[in-house]
Design a protein around this motif. Sequence first.
Motif, PDB file in Angstrom:
ATOM      1  N   SER A  86      -1.429 -20.107  10.249  1.00  0.00           N
ATOM      2  CA  SER A  86      -1.959 -21.411   9.873  1.00  0.00           C
ATOM      3  C   SER A  86      -2.473 -21.368   8.448  1.00  0.00           C
ATOM      4  O   SER A  86      -2.970 -20.353   7.979  1.00  0.00           O
ATOM      5  CB  SER A  86      -3.101 -21.788  10.823  1.00  0.00           C
ATOM      6  OG  SER A  86      -3.781 -22.920  10.339  1.00  0.00           O
ATOM      7  N   ARG A  87      -2.386 -22.485   7.734  1.00  0.00           N
ATOM      8  CA  ARG A  87      -2.897 -22.545   6.367  1.00  0.00           C
ATOM      9  C   ARG A  87      -4.415 -22.421   6.341  1.00  0.00           C
ATOM     10  O   ARG A  87      -4.996 -22.036   5.346  1.00  0.00           O
ATOM     11  CB  ARG A  87      -2.473 -23.844   5.689  1.00  0.00           C
ATOM     12  CG  ARG A  87      -0.977 -23.847   5.443  1.00  0.00           C
ATOM     13  CD  ARG A  87      -0.480 -24.690   4.324  1.00  0.00           C
ATOM     14  NE  ARG A  87      -1.222 -24.804   3.114  1.00  0.00           N
ATOM     15  CZ  ARG A  87      -0.953 -24.106   2.005  1.00  0.00           C
ATOM     16  NH1 ARG A  87      -0.006 -23.200   2.029  1.00  0.00           N
ATOM     17  NH2 ARG A  87      -1.622 -24.327   0.906  1.00  0.00           N
ATOM     18  N   ARG A  88      -5.066 -22.719   7.424  1.00  0.00           N
ATOM     19  CA  ARG A  88      -6.524 -22.599   7.475  1.00  0.00           C
ATOM     20  C   ARG A  88      -6.969 -21.142   7.490  1.00  0.00           C
ATOM     21  O   ARG A  88      -8.032 -20.818   7.000  1.00  0.00           O
ATOM     22  CB  ARG A  88      -7.070 -23.287   8.717  1.00  0.00           C
ATOM     23  CG  ARG A  88      -6.995 -24.778   8.652  1.00  0.00           C
ATOM     24  CD  ARG A  88      -7.659 -25.374   9.861  1.00  0.00           C
ATOM     25  NE  ARG A  88      -7.371 -26.796   9.935  1.00  0.00           N
ATOM     26  CZ  ARG A  88      -7.678 -27.554  10.940  1.00  0.00           C
ATOM     27  NH1 ARG A  88      -8.275 -27.039  11.995  1.00  0.00           N
ATOM     28  NH2 ARG A  88      -7.394 -28.829  10.925  1.00  0.00           N
ATOM     29  N   THR A  89      -6.144 -20.256   8.030  1.00  0.00           N
ATOM     30  CA  THR A  89      -6.541 -18.856   8.127  1.00  0.00           C
ATOM     31  C   THR A  89      -6.150 -18.048   6.896  1.00  0.00           C
ATOM     32  O   THR A  89      -6.545 -16.902   6.776  1.00  0.00           O
ATOM     33  CB  THR A  89      -5.922 -18.210   9.373  1.00  0.00           C
ATOM     34  OG1 THR A  89      -4.512 -18.306   9.285  1.00  0.00           O
ATOM     35  CG2 THR A  89      -6.439 -18.874  10.628  1.00  0.00           C
ATOM     36  N   THR A 128      -6.324 -16.661   3.218  1.00  0.00           N
ATOM     37  CA  THR A 128      -7.438 -16.470   2.293  1.00  0.00           C
ATOM     38  C   THR A 128      -7.051 -17.008   0.922  1.00  0.00           C
ATOM     39  O   THR A 128      -6.005 -16.659   0.389  1.00  0.00           O
ATOM     40  CB  THR A 128      -7.773 -14.976   2.170  1.00  0.00           C
ATOM     41  OG1 THR A 128      -8.017 -14.471   3.478  1.00  0.00           O
ATOM     42  CG2 THR A 128      -8.973 -14.772   1.296  1.00  0.00           C
ATOM     43  N   ARG A 129      -7.920 -17.845   0.390  1.00  0.00           N
ATOM     44  CA  ARG A 129      -7.694 -18.408  -0.945  1.00  0.00           C
ATOM     45  C   ARG A 129      -8.957 -18.240  -1.756  1.00  0.00           C
ATOM     46  O   ARG A 129     -10.065 -18.408  -1.251  1.00  0.00           O
ATOM     47  CB  ARG A 129      -7.387 -19.896  -0.845  1.00  0.00           C
ATOM     48  CG  ARG A 129      -5.997 -20.259  -1.265  1.00  0.00           C
ATOM     49  CD  ARG A 129      -5.742 -21.721  -1.199  1.00  0.00           C
ATOM     50  NE  ARG A 129      -6.716 -22.476  -1.995  1.00  0.00           N
ATOM     51  CZ  ARG A 129      -6.750 -23.786  -2.051  1.00  0.00           C
ATOM     52  NH1 ARG A 129      -5.901 -24.479  -1.350  1.00  0.00           N
ATOM     53  NH2 ARG A 129      -7.636 -24.393  -2.790  1.00  0.00           N
ATOM     54  N   LEU A 130      -8.812 -17.886  -3.027  1.00  0.00           N
ATOM     55  CA  LEU A 130      -9.971 -17.791  -3.897  1.00  0.00           C
ATOM     56  C   LEU A 130     -10.457 -19.192  -4.239  1.00  0.00           C
ATOM     57  O   LEU A 130      -9.661 -20.068  -4.546  1.00  0.00           O
ATOM     58  CB  LEU A 130      -9.625 -17.052  -5.183  1.00  0.00           C
ATOM     59  CG  LEU A 130      -9.367 -15.562  -5.065  1.00  0.00           C
ATOM     60  CD1 LEU A 130      -8.964 -14.998  -6.411  1.00  0.00           C
ATOM     61  CD2 LEU A 130     -10.592 -14.848  -4.552  1.00  0.00           C
ATOM     62  N   THR A 131     -11.741 -19.361  -4.191  1.00  0.00           N
ATOM     63  CA  THR A 131     -12.293 -20.650  -4.581  1.00  0.00           C
ATOM     64  C   THR A 131     -12.417 -20.701  -6.094  1.00  0.00           C
ATOM     65  O   THR A 131     -12.229 -19.704  -6.787  1.00  0.00           O
ATOM     66  CB  THR A 131     -13.670 -20.859  -3.926  1.00  0.00           C
ATOM     67  OG1 THR A 131     -14.515 -19.786  -4.308  1.00  0.00           O
ATOM     68  CG2 THR A 131     -13.554 -20.901  -2.417  1.00  0.00           C
TER      69      THR A 131
END
Length: 79
Positions: A12-15, A17-20
């Motif tokens: 899922s795109r929710r899981t 990890t993306r840098l803020t």
Amino acid sequence: MPAGPQAPAAVSRRTQTRLTWWAMALPAAAFGVFLFLLTTLLTASPASADGASEAGASGGGTVAQVVRFAWYAVERLAP
């Protein structure tokens, strides 16, 4: 139920990890402040406050001394 290997479930795109934005902005700002302070320290020498005539007589400012040291080191390390 089959006993063979199964395809992995879609991530899922929710899981993911993306840098803020702040995870990139804070190191960039810290590096900018470091460069600013380094430049300020190298250019704010006591010799540069004395004037052009005395600065030349006393051997130049901090930047000139760093450049002379770099040339000295390069000449010493050269074969």
